[in-house]
Design a protein around this motif. Structure first.
Motif, short mmCIF file in Angstrom:
data_model
loop_
_atom_site.label_atom_id
_atom_site.label_comp_id
_atom_site.label_asym_id
_atom_site.label_seq_id
_atom_site.Cartn_x
_atom_site.Cartn_y
_atom_site.Cartn_z
N PRO A 111 0.81 -1.23 0.00
CA PRO A 111 0.00 0.00 0.00
C PRO A 111 0.85 1.28 0.00
O PRO A 111 0.39 2.31 -0.49
CB PRO A 111 -0.82 -0.10 1.30
CG PRO A 111 -0.05 -1.01 2.19
CD PRO A 111 0.67 -1.98 1.27
N TRP A 115 0.08 4.58 -2.41
CA TRP A 115 -0.42 5.69 -1.56
C TRP A 115 0.42 6.95 -1.80
O TRP A 115 -0.12 8.05 -1.90
CB TRP A 115 -0.36 5.23 -0.11
CG TRP A 115 -0.80 6.19 0.94
CD1 TRP A 115 -2.08 6.36 1.43
CD2 TRP A 115 0.04 7.08 1.69
NE1 TRP A 115 -2.07 7.30 2.42
CE2 TRP A 115 -0.79 7.76 2.61
CE3 TRP A 115 1.41 7.36 1.69
CZ2 TRP A 115 -0.30 8.72 3.51
CZ3 TRP A 115 1.91 8.30 2.58
CH2 TRP A 115 1.06 8.97 3.46
N TRP A 130 -9.62 5.09 -3.28
CA TRP A 130 -8.64 5.84 -2.48
C TRP A 130 -8.85 5.61 -0.98
O TRP A 130 -7.90 5.39 -0.24
CB TRP A 130 -8.68 7.34 -2.81
CG TRP A 130 -8.03 8.14 -1.72
CD1 TRP A 130 -8.65 8.93 -0.79
CD2 TRP A 130 -6.62 8.18 -1.40
NE1 TRP A 130 -7.73 9.46 0.08
CE2 TRP A 130 -6.48 9.02 -0.27
CE3 TRP A 130 -5.49 7.59 -1.95
CZ2 TRP A 130 -5.23 9.28 0.32
CZ3 TRP A 130 -4.25 7.84 -1.36
CH2 TRP A 130 -4.13 8.69 -0.24
N GLN A 132 -10.14 3.09 0.44
CA GLN A 132 -9.71 1.72 0.79
C GLN A 132 -8.19 1.60 0.82
O GLN A 132 -7.64 0.92 1.68
CB GLN A 132 -10.31 0.71 -0.19
CG GLN A 132 -11.81 0.54 0.03
CD GLN A 132 -12.39 -0.59 -0.78
OE1 GLN A 132 -11.84 -0.96 -1.82
NE2 GLN A 132 -13.50 -1.15 -0.33
N LEU A 133 -7.54 2.28 -0.13
CA LEU A 133 -6.08 2.25 -0.15
C LEU A 133 -5.51 2.90 1.11
O LEU A 133 -4.58 2.38 1.73
CB LEU A 133 -5.58 2.96 -1.42
CG LEU A 133 -4.06 3.09 -1.59
CD1 LEU A 133 -3.37 1.73 -1.54
CD2 LEU A 133 -3.74 3.79 -2.92
N ASN A 134 -6.08 4.03 1.49
CA ASN A 134 -5.64 4.73 2.70
C ASN A 134 -5.89 3.85 3.95
O ASN A 134 -5.04 3.75 4.83
CB ASN A 134 -6.38 6.07 2.81
CG ASN A 134 -5.75 6.99 3.82
OD1 ASN A 134 -4.53 7.19 3.83
ND2 ASN A 134 -6.57 7.55 4.70
N PRO B 114 -3.67 -2.70 -5.19
CA PRO B 114 -4.32 -1.38 -5.09
C PRO B 114 -5.18 -1.05 -6.32
O PRO B 114 -6.26 -0.48 -6.20
CB PRO B 114 -3.13 -0.42 -4.96
CG PRO B 114 -2.06 -1.26 -4.34
CD PRO B 114 -2.23 -2.61 -4.96
N LEU B 117 -8.58 -2.41 -6.08
CA LEU B 117 -9.48 -1.69 -5.17
C LEU B 117 -10.34 -0.69 -5.96
O LEU B 117 -11.53 -0.52 -5.69
CB LEU B 117 -8.70 -0.94 -4.08
CG LEU B 117 -7.87 -1.78 -3.12
CD1 LEU B 117 -7.11 -0.89 -2.13
CD2 LEU B 117 -8.74 -2.79 -2.36
#
Lengths: 213, 213
Positions: A111, A115, A130, A132-134, B114, B117
């Motif tokens: 990630p 990110w 975004w 979910q990535l965070n 990612p 996602l």
């Protein structure tokens, strides 16, 4: 003894300096006290030789006599098998170092790097992807904070797993995003205070600065 | 001989079925013909024992006698040291398998997960970060297509590196995104046609279906 050579780019812009992954390899070799040399490959006109050694056109790759190997994780593992300063010889401890090396690069860095693409662009898009990535990143940081509350280094007295993990967390720290994770932040501070890190870091900065001409 | 046990979740929703990473470990053990057993840990109320074995609360982890190890990449590497069907014994070839194992998980899977996602959310936000992430993935696929044009398997006659790489590319293929990369697509087809993959995949589907009650 066969010569160890780190191959890295001849030049990069300011932004990635101090973070190019040859740092991990320089750092390991400094920890182990193994002699090595650094060679440059052009950034602007990538050569066929570059792709022959690193099929994604990335750096670093390592040559050691006839052996050529890419991927910072694989190079760290390879060097670990050559120095107990980097990886204990005991098979069970070796498996633990390998585990944390993969954890750094596949569970935490996975990630982190995507990110940073959003953070360098100064973006927090109104997007479920975004968010979910965070959340993915912060979940990992939370669990790493728990792990690092219990131990100074991931396995034994320091290993290549700590080089990988602290370097990955260092990239998060660049955005002040470790503020809520004091154990992760202290770990990064502890790792980057090591003389071998300081030398590797200074050497990388000097390498790219020398090419500014 | 010490018993080998794969620890995975007791149940997952439909979406991840067939893609949970215990598949990689089942597949490797089937290729090697090593006996193993599968144990479940609860998804909904994660236990302290789960976090003791896998500090991120993910699966799988492996136990082998007194040894416990997490991270699918590390488990594949560990099993590779126990079967030449998974990794050649020659040190130089071992380093190549390790290299491609890290390449699969740190160079290719890093953008893949990612990216999914956003794709699962059916999003392509108007964002520089997203465009860079998409470009990151496609750069990797392009270079893998070049690699796979020259070889059937990444190292030797098949290894754990192929389990990791093909499983990572399989997740891209799920979104039909390998259409422009015929060598990657053919590689995924070749890998998933292996009897050991088919058995591992069917067993994972059956494991989660059995818990639907």
């Amino acid at each position: 003894m066969d010569e160890i050579v780190i191959h890295t780019l001849d030049w990069v812009p300011e932004l990635p300096r101090g973070y190019v992954r040859d740092l991990r390899v320089r750092w390991a070799l400094e920890e182990a006290g193994l002699p090595y040399r650094v060679e440059s490959t052009p950034l602007r006109q990538k050569t066929e030789e570059h792709f022959a050694h690193q099929p994604f056109g990335q750096v670093p790759w390592l040559t050691h006599g006839d052996m050529t190997i890419f991927e910072s994780g694989a190079i760290l593992h390879y060097l670990g098998t050559r120095s107990e300063a980097l990886m204990p010889a005991d098979p069970s401890q070796r498996a633990q170092v390998t585990q944390w090396l993969f954890a750094a690069l596949n569970s935490v860095e996975m990630p982190v790097v995507p990110w940073t693409l959003f953070r360098f662009a100064n973006e927090e898009p109104d997007s479920q992807g975004w968010r979910q990535l965070n959340g993915f990143l912060h979940g990992r940081l939370k669990h790493m904070d728990t792990v690092l509350a219990k131990t100074e280094w991931l396995v034994g007295d320091f290993s290549v797993a700590d080089i990988a993990m602290s370097d990955v967390l260092r990239l998060v720290d660049r955005f002040e995003e470790l503020a809520a994770y004091p154990k992760c932040r202290a770990y990064v501070a502890r790792a980057t205070a090591r003389p071998a890190f300081r030398k590797a870091h200074a050497d990388q900065l000097a390498h790219f600065a020398a090419a500014d001409g």
